[in-house]
Design a protein around this motif. Structure first.
Motif, PDB file in Angstrom:
ATOM      1  N   ALA A 108       0.861  -1.365   0.076  1.00  0.00           N
ATOM      2  CA  ALA A 108       0.027  -0.153  -0.003  1.00  0.00           C
ATOM      3  C   ALA A 108       0.951   1.226   0.069  1.00  0.00           C
ATOM      4  CB  ALA A 108      -0.879  -0.019   1.169  1.00  0.00           C
ATOM      5  N   ILE A 126       0.089   4.893   6.187  1.00  0.00           N
ATOM      6  CA  ILE A 126      -0.248   4.088   4.960  1.00  0.00           C
ATOM      7  C   ILE A 126      -1.824   4.525   4.689  1.00  0.00           C
ATOM      8  CG2 ILE A 126      -1.314   2.332   6.604  1.00  0.00           C
ATOM      9  CD1 ILE A 126      -0.663   0.195   4.742  1.00  0.00           C
ATOM     10  N   ASN A 127      -1.907   4.519   3.335  1.00  0.00           N
ATOM     11  CA  ASN A 127      -3.357   4.982   2.752  1.00  0.00           C
ATOM     12  C   ASN A 127      -4.369   3.617   2.908  1.00  0.00           C
ATOM     13  OD1 ASN A 127      -5.569   5.676   1.567  1.00  0.00           O
ATOM     14  ND2 ASN A 127      -4.302   6.759  -0.047  1.00  0.00           N
ATOM     15  N   LEU A 128      -4.976   3.719   3.907  1.00  0.00           N
ATOM     16  CA  LEU A 128      -6.081   2.441   4.003  1.00  0.00           C
ATOM     17  C   LEU A 128      -7.180   2.530   3.117  1.00  0.00           C
ATOM     18  CD1 LEU A 128      -6.197   2.098   8.153  1.00  0.00           C
ATOM     19  CD2 LEU A 128      -4.930   0.600   6.423  1.00  0.00           C
ATOM     20  N   LYS A 129      -7.362   3.565   2.331  1.00  0.00           N
ATOM     21  CA  LYS A 129      -8.412   3.340   1.383  1.00  0.00           C
ATOM     22  C   LYS A 129      -7.864   2.673   0.153  1.00  0.00           C
ATOM     23  CE  LYS A 129     -10.225   7.905   2.743  1.00  0.00           C
ATOM     24  NZ  LYS A 129     -10.751   9.503   2.489  1.00  0.00           N
ATOM     25  N   GLU A 130      -6.514   2.690  -0.006  1.00  0.00           N
ATOM     26  CA  GLU A 130      -6.185   1.901  -1.238  1.00  0.00           C
ATOM     27  C   GLU A 130      -6.190   0.184  -0.760  1.00  0.00           C
ATOM     28  OE1 GLU A 130      -5.071   2.987  -4.226  1.00  0.00           O
ATOM     29  OE2 GLU A 130      -5.443   4.862  -3.419  1.00  0.00           O
ATOM     30  N   PHE A 131      -6.585  -0.248   0.226  1.00  0.00           N
ATOM     31  CA  PHE A 131      -6.492  -1.651   0.870  1.00  0.00           C
ATOM     32  C   PHE A 131      -7.512  -2.538  -0.056  1.00  0.00           C
ATOM     33  CE2 PHE A 131      -4.066  -3.932   4.122  1.00  0.00           C
ATOM     34  CZ  PHE A 131      -2.966  -2.888   4.013  1.00  0.00           C
ATOM     35  N   LYS A 171      -8.807  -2.265  -3.110  1.00  0.00           N
ATOM     36  CA  LYS A 171      -7.957  -2.582  -4.533  1.00  0.00           C
ATOM     37  C   LYS A 171      -6.821  -3.140  -4.532  1.00  0.00           C
ATOM     38  CE  LYS A 171      -6.093   1.295  -6.211  1.00  0.00           C
ATOM     39  NZ  LYS A 171      -5.743   2.347  -6.745  1.00  0.00           N
ATOM     40  N   LEU A 172      -6.002  -3.171  -3.758  1.00  0.00           N
ATOM     41  CA  LEU A 172      -4.738  -3.847  -3.610  1.00  0.00           C
ATOM     42  C   LEU A 172      -5.203  -5.376  -3.145  1.00  0.00           C
ATOM     43  CD1 LEU A 172      -2.428  -1.549  -1.552  1.00  0.00           C
ATOM     44  CD2 LEU A 172      -2.350  -1.743  -3.656  1.00  0.00           C
TER      45      LEU A 172
END
Length: 61
Positions: free
Chosen positions: A28, A40-45, A47-48
């Motif tokens: 992330a 860490i950008n948790l909003k990306e999780f 998608k990752l």
């Protein structure tokens, strides 16, 4: 979207890549990697996780 490889440091994978097949770049985005105050950008999780699951699925077919 993949990040610019030139803007990143060396990954831990560099230490084992000569010995086995591996894949890097699934982490992330954030700032201050592996240091006090790291974010860490948790909003990306979501998608990752989806991207990683799809890659693993495709590798097993």
């Amino acid at each position: 979207m993949a990040g610019d490889p030139g803007s990143r440091g060396g990954g831990d994978i560099a230490y084992v890549a000569q010995y086995l097949d591996c894949l890097d770049g699934l982490g992330a985005p954030g700032k201050g990697a592996h240091a006090p105050g790291e974010t860490i950008n948790l909003k990306e999780f979501p998608k990752l996780v989806e991207r990683t699951a799809l890659m693993i699925y495709r590798l097993t077919r």
